[in-house]
Design a protein around this motif. Structure first.
Motif, PDB file in Angstrom:
ATOM      1  N   ARG A  31       0.832  -1.206   0.000  1.00  0.00           N
ATOM      2  CA  ARG A  31       0.000   0.000   0.000  1.00  0.00           C
ATOM      3  C   ARG A  31       0.864   1.253   0.000  1.00  0.00           C
ATOM      4  NH1 ARG A  31      -2.925   0.569   5.004  1.00  0.00           N
ATOM      5  NH2 ARG A  31      -3.425  -1.596   4.689  1.00  0.00           N
ATOM      6  N   THR A  32       1.988   1.216   0.682  1.00  0.00           N
ATOM      7  CA  THR A  32       2.864   2.387   0.718  1.00  0.00           C
ATOM      8  C   THR A  32       3.622   2.585  -0.592  1.00  0.00           C
ATOM      9  OG1 THR A  32       4.650   1.085   1.694  1.00  0.00           O
ATOM     10  CG2 THR A  32       3.196   2.270   3.206  1.00  0.00           C
ATOM     11  N   SER A  33       3.693   1.556  -1.416  1.00  0.00           N
ATOM     12  CA  SER A  33       4.414   1.701  -2.682  1.00  0.00           C
ATOM     13  C   SER A  33       3.675   2.592  -3.674  1.00  0.00           C
ATOM     14  CB  SER A  33       4.696   0.333  -3.304  1.00  0.00           C
ATOM     15  OG  SER A  33       3.493  -0.333  -3.584  1.00  0.00           O
ATOM     16  N   VAL A  34       2.352   2.733  -3.542  1.00  0.00           N
ATOM     17  CA  VAL A  34       1.599   3.583  -4.464  1.00  0.00           C
ATOM     18  C   VAL A  34       1.943   5.058  -4.260  1.00  0.00           C
ATOM     19  CG1 VAL A  34      -0.701   4.301  -5.214  1.00  0.00           C
ATOM     20  CG2 VAL A  34      -0.247   1.891  -4.758  1.00  0.00           C
ATOM     21  N   PRO A  35       1.848   5.620  -3.048  1.00  0.00           N
ATOM     22  CA  PRO A  35       2.232   7.032  -2.912  1.00  0.00           C
ATOM     23  C   PRO A  35       3.714   7.278  -3.158  1.00  0.00           C
ATOM     24  CG  PRO A  35       1.485   6.144  -0.800  1.00  0.00           C
ATOM     25  CD  PRO A  35       1.273   5.093  -1.814  1.00  0.00           C
ATOM     26  N   ILE A  36       4.550   6.316  -2.816  1.00  0.00           N
ATOM     27  CA  ILE A  36       5.984   6.484  -3.085  1.00  0.00           C
ATOM     28  C   ILE A  36       6.233   6.522  -4.587  1.00  0.00           C
ATOM     29  CG2 ILE A  36       8.234   5.337  -2.925  1.00  0.00           C
ATOM     30  CD1 ILE A  36       7.386   4.399  -0.126  1.00  0.00           C
ATOM     31  N   GLY A  37       5.581   5.638  -5.325  1.00  0.00           N
ATOM     32  CA  GLY A  37       5.742   5.619  -6.777  1.00  0.00           C
ATOM     33  C   GLY A  37       5.235   6.884  -7.439  1.00  0.00           C
ATOM     34  N   LEU A  39       4.939   9.832  -5.975  1.00  0.00           N
ATOM     35  CA  LEU A  39       5.842  10.902  -5.563  1.00  0.00           C
ATOM     36  C   LEU A  39       7.127  10.898  -6.394  1.00  0.00           C
ATOM     37  CD1 LEU A  39       6.078  13.148  -3.386  1.00  0.00           C
ATOM     38  CD2 LEU A  39       7.356  11.507  -2.025  1.00  0.00           C
ATOM     39  N   CYS A  40       7.678   9.711  -6.612  1.00  0.00           N
ATOM     40  CA  CYS A  40       8.878   9.604  -7.448  1.00  0.00           C
ATOM     41  C   CYS A  40       8.599  10.054  -8.879  1.00  0.00           C
ATOM     42  CB  CYS A  40       9.405   8.175  -7.452  1.00  0.00           C
ATOM     43  SG  CYS A  40      10.197   7.685  -5.932  1.00  0.00           S
ATOM     44  N   GLN A  41       7.414   9.720  -9.367  1.00  0.00           N
ATOM     45  CA  GLN A  41       7.076  10.097 -10.739  1.00  0.00           C
ATOM     46  C   GLN A  41       6.970  11.609 -10.894  1.00  0.00           C
ATOM     47  OE1 GLN A  41       3.873   7.885 -12.340  1.00  0.00           O
ATOM     48  NE2 GLN A  41       4.308   8.556 -14.406  1.00  0.00           N
ATOM     49  N   PHE A  42       6.471  12.282  -9.879  1.00  0.00           N
ATOM     50  CA  PHE A  42       6.322  13.731  -9.975  1.00  0.00           C
ATOM     51  C   PHE A  42       7.511  14.497  -9.413  1.00  0.00           C
ATOM     52  CE2 PHE A  42       1.727  12.717 -10.393  1.00  0.00           C
ATOM     53  CZ  PHE A  42       1.547  13.311 -11.638  1.00  0.00           C
ATOM     54  N   LEU A  43       8.513  13.803  -8.868  1.00  0.00           N
ATOM     55  CA  LEU A  43       9.733  14.473  -8.413  1.00  0.00           C
ATOM     56  C   LEU A  43      10.947  14.094  -9.252  1.00  0.00           C
ATOM     57  CD1 LEU A  43       9.448  14.375  -4.520  1.00  0.00           C
ATOM     58  CD2 LEU A  43       9.147  16.320  -6.037  1.00  0.00           C
ATOM     59  N   GLY A  81       8.702  15.447 -19.122  1.00  0.00           N
ATOM     60  CA  GLY A  81       9.164  14.986 -17.818  1.00  0.00           C
ATOM     61  C   GLY A  81       8.142  15.148 -16.712  1.00  0.00           C
ATOM     62  N   CYS A  82       7.259  16.139 -16.852  1.00  0.00           N
ATOM     63  CA  CYS A  82       6.233  16.378 -15.829  1.00  0.00           C
ATOM     64  C   CYS A  82       4.971  15.563 -16.076  1.00  0.00           C
ATOM     65  CB  CYS A  82       5.868  17.861 -15.782  1.00  0.00           C
ATOM     66  SG  CYS A  82       7.187  18.909 -15.162  1.00  0.00           S
ATOM     67  N   SER A  83       4.846  14.971 -17.242  1.00  0.00           N
ATOM     68  CA  SER A  83       3.644  14.205 -17.567  1.00  0.00           C
ATOM     69  C   SER A  83       3.791  12.772 -17.089  1.00  0.00           C
ATOM     70  CB  SER A  83       3.409  14.208 -19.076  1.00  0.00           C
ATOM     71  OG  SER A  83       3.233  15.519 -19.532  1.00  0.00           O
ATOM     72  N   PRO A  84       2.727  12.196 -16.546  1.00  0.00           N
ATOM     73  CA  PRO A  84       2.822  10.828 -16.030  1.00  0.00           C
ATOM     74  C   PRO A  84       2.850   9.799 -17.144  1.00  0.00           C
ATOM     75  CG  PRO A  84       0.597  11.612 -15.803  1.00  0.00           C
ATOM     76  CD  PRO A  84       1.403  12.770 -16.315  1.00  0.00           C
ATOM     77  N   GLY A  85       3.272   8.583 -16.777  1.00  0.00           N
ATOM     78  CA  GLY A  85       3.296   7.476 -17.718  1.00  0.00           C
ATOM     79  C   GLY A  85       1.893   7.013 -18.059  1.00  0.00           C
ATOM     80  N   VAL A 100       1.505  -6.018 -12.526  1.00  0.00           N
ATOM     81  CA  VAL A 100       0.709  -5.201 -13.439  1.00  0.00           C
ATOM     82  C   VAL A 100      -0.357  -4.414 -12.671  1.00  0.00           C
ATOM     83  CG1 VAL A 100      -0.762  -5.234 -15.488  1.00  0.00           C
ATOM     84  CG2 VAL A 100       1.150  -6.809 -15.316  1.00  0.00           C
ATOM     85  N   ALA A 101      -0.943  -5.012 -11.650  1.00  0.00           N
ATOM     86  CA  ALA A 101      -1.959  -4.307 -10.866  1.00  0.00           C
ATOM     87  C   ALA A 101      -1.363  -3.071 -10.195  1.00  0.00           C
ATOM     88  CB  ALA A 101      -2.560  -5.240  -9.827  1.00  0.00           C
ATOM     89  N   LEU A 102      -0.152  -3.191  -9.688  1.00  0.00           N
ATOM     90  CA  LEU A 102       0.514  -2.034  -9.089  1.00  0.00           C
ATOM     91  C   LEU A 102       0.785  -0.978 -10.146  1.00  0.00           C
ATOM     92  CD1 LEU A 102       1.841  -0.702  -6.645  1.00  0.00           C
ATOM     93  CD2 LEU A 102       3.929  -1.945  -7.220  1.00  0.00           C
ATOM     94  N   SER A 103       1.197  -1.394 -11.330  1.00  0.00           N
ATOM     95  CA  SER A 103       1.436  -0.456 -12.420  1.00  0.00           C
ATOM     96  C   SER A 103       0.160   0.264 -12.815  1.00  0.00           C
ATOM     97  CB  SER A 103       2.029  -1.187 -13.626  1.00  0.00           C
ATOM     98  OG  SER A 103       2.207  -0.307 -14.703  1.00  0.00           O
ATOM     99  N   VAL A 104      -0.951  -0.466 -12.869  1.00  0.00           N
ATOM    100  CA  VAL A 104      -2.239   0.149 -13.214  1.00  0.00           C
ATOM    101  C   VAL A 104      -2.661   1.133 -12.133  1.00  0.00           C
ATOM    102  CG1 VAL A 104      -4.697  -0.358 -13.515  1.00  0.00           C
ATOM    103  CG2 VAL A 104      -3.001  -1.735 -14.698  1.00  0.00           C
ATOM    104  N   LEU A 105      -2.478   0.783 -10.867  1.00  0.00           N
ATOM    105  CA  LEU A 105      -2.820   1.701  -9.771  1.00  0.00           C
ATOM    106  C   LEU A 105      -1.954   2.964  -9.807  1.00  0.00           C
ATOM    107  CD1 LEU A 105      -3.478  -0.587  -6.686  1.00  0.00           C
ATOM    108  CD2 LEU A 105      -5.062   0.978  -7.777  1.00  0.00           C
ATOM    109  N   LEU A 106      -0.662   2.794 -10.058  1.00  0.00           N
ATOM    110  CA  LEU A 106       0.224   3.953 -10.160  1.00  0.00           C
ATOM    111  C   LEU A 106      -0.177   4.840 -11.331  1.00  0.00           C
ATOM    112  CD1 LEU A 106       3.688   2.333  -9.430  1.00  0.00           C
ATOM    113  CD2 LEU A 106       2.545   4.065  -8.066  1.00  0.00           C
ATOM    114  N   THR A 107      -0.494   4.233 -12.466  1.00  0.00           N
ATOM    115  CA  THR A 107      -0.911   5.003 -13.634  1.00  0.00           C
ATOM    116  C   THR A 107      -2.208   5.744 -13.358  1.00  0.00           C
ATOM    117  OG1 THR A 107       0.178   3.433 -15.114  1.00  0.00           O
ATOM    118  CG2 THR A 107      -1.489   4.853 -16.082  1.00  0.00           C
TER     119      THR A 107
END
Length: 125
Positions: A31-37, A39-43, A81-85, A100-107
């Motif tokens: 569960r903590t990997s989603v906000p970390i991911g 945050l990393c994507q936007f930083l 660079g500022c646009s998400p995947g 893949v589920a984590l990737s979909v949630l992050l996206t």
């Protein structure tokens, strides 16, 4: 391209079960990997785009006219660079046999946040 993209999204989604998402949302470590991911994507992505752009694009000049055109290229790189995947990251996760589920949630999370965060990051940088 629209139909191909929809086909890729449908095929990727058909590999998932509801339990895949439930596992991510109920496990404290996942569960903590989603906000970390997100945050990393936007930083990290805007930061790396900024560093690359400042090093290589800002000093760039048109070879024919010697006019500085690096600012336009820099702005394009910052926007990317500022646009998400998107769908490509989900497909790569599927091919690599990653979560893949984590990737979909992050996206999904980064896409929802992108409408507010991308303009702020672009204006800030």
């Amino acid at each position: 391209i629209t139909y191909m993209l929809a086909g890729v999204m449908l095929g990727t989604g058909m590999t998932l079960q509801r339990s895949d998402f439930t596992t991510i949302l109920t496990s404290p470590t996942q569960r903590t990997s989603v906000p970390i991911g997100v945050l990393c994507q936007f930083l990290l992505m805007p930061l790396s785009a900024t560093l690359i752009g400042r090093a290589f694009l800002l000093p760039y000049r048109d070879p024919l006219t010697s006019q500085p055109i690096g600012k336009d290229l820099f702005l394009g790189l910052i926007l990317v660079g500022c646009s998400p995947g998107g769908t490509a990251s989900n497909l790569v996760s599927l091919i690599a046999r990653a979560d893949v589920a984590l990737s979909v949630l992050l996206t999904a999370c980064s896409t929802i946040l992108a409408s507010a965060v991308t303009p702020l990051l672009t204006k800030t940088i």
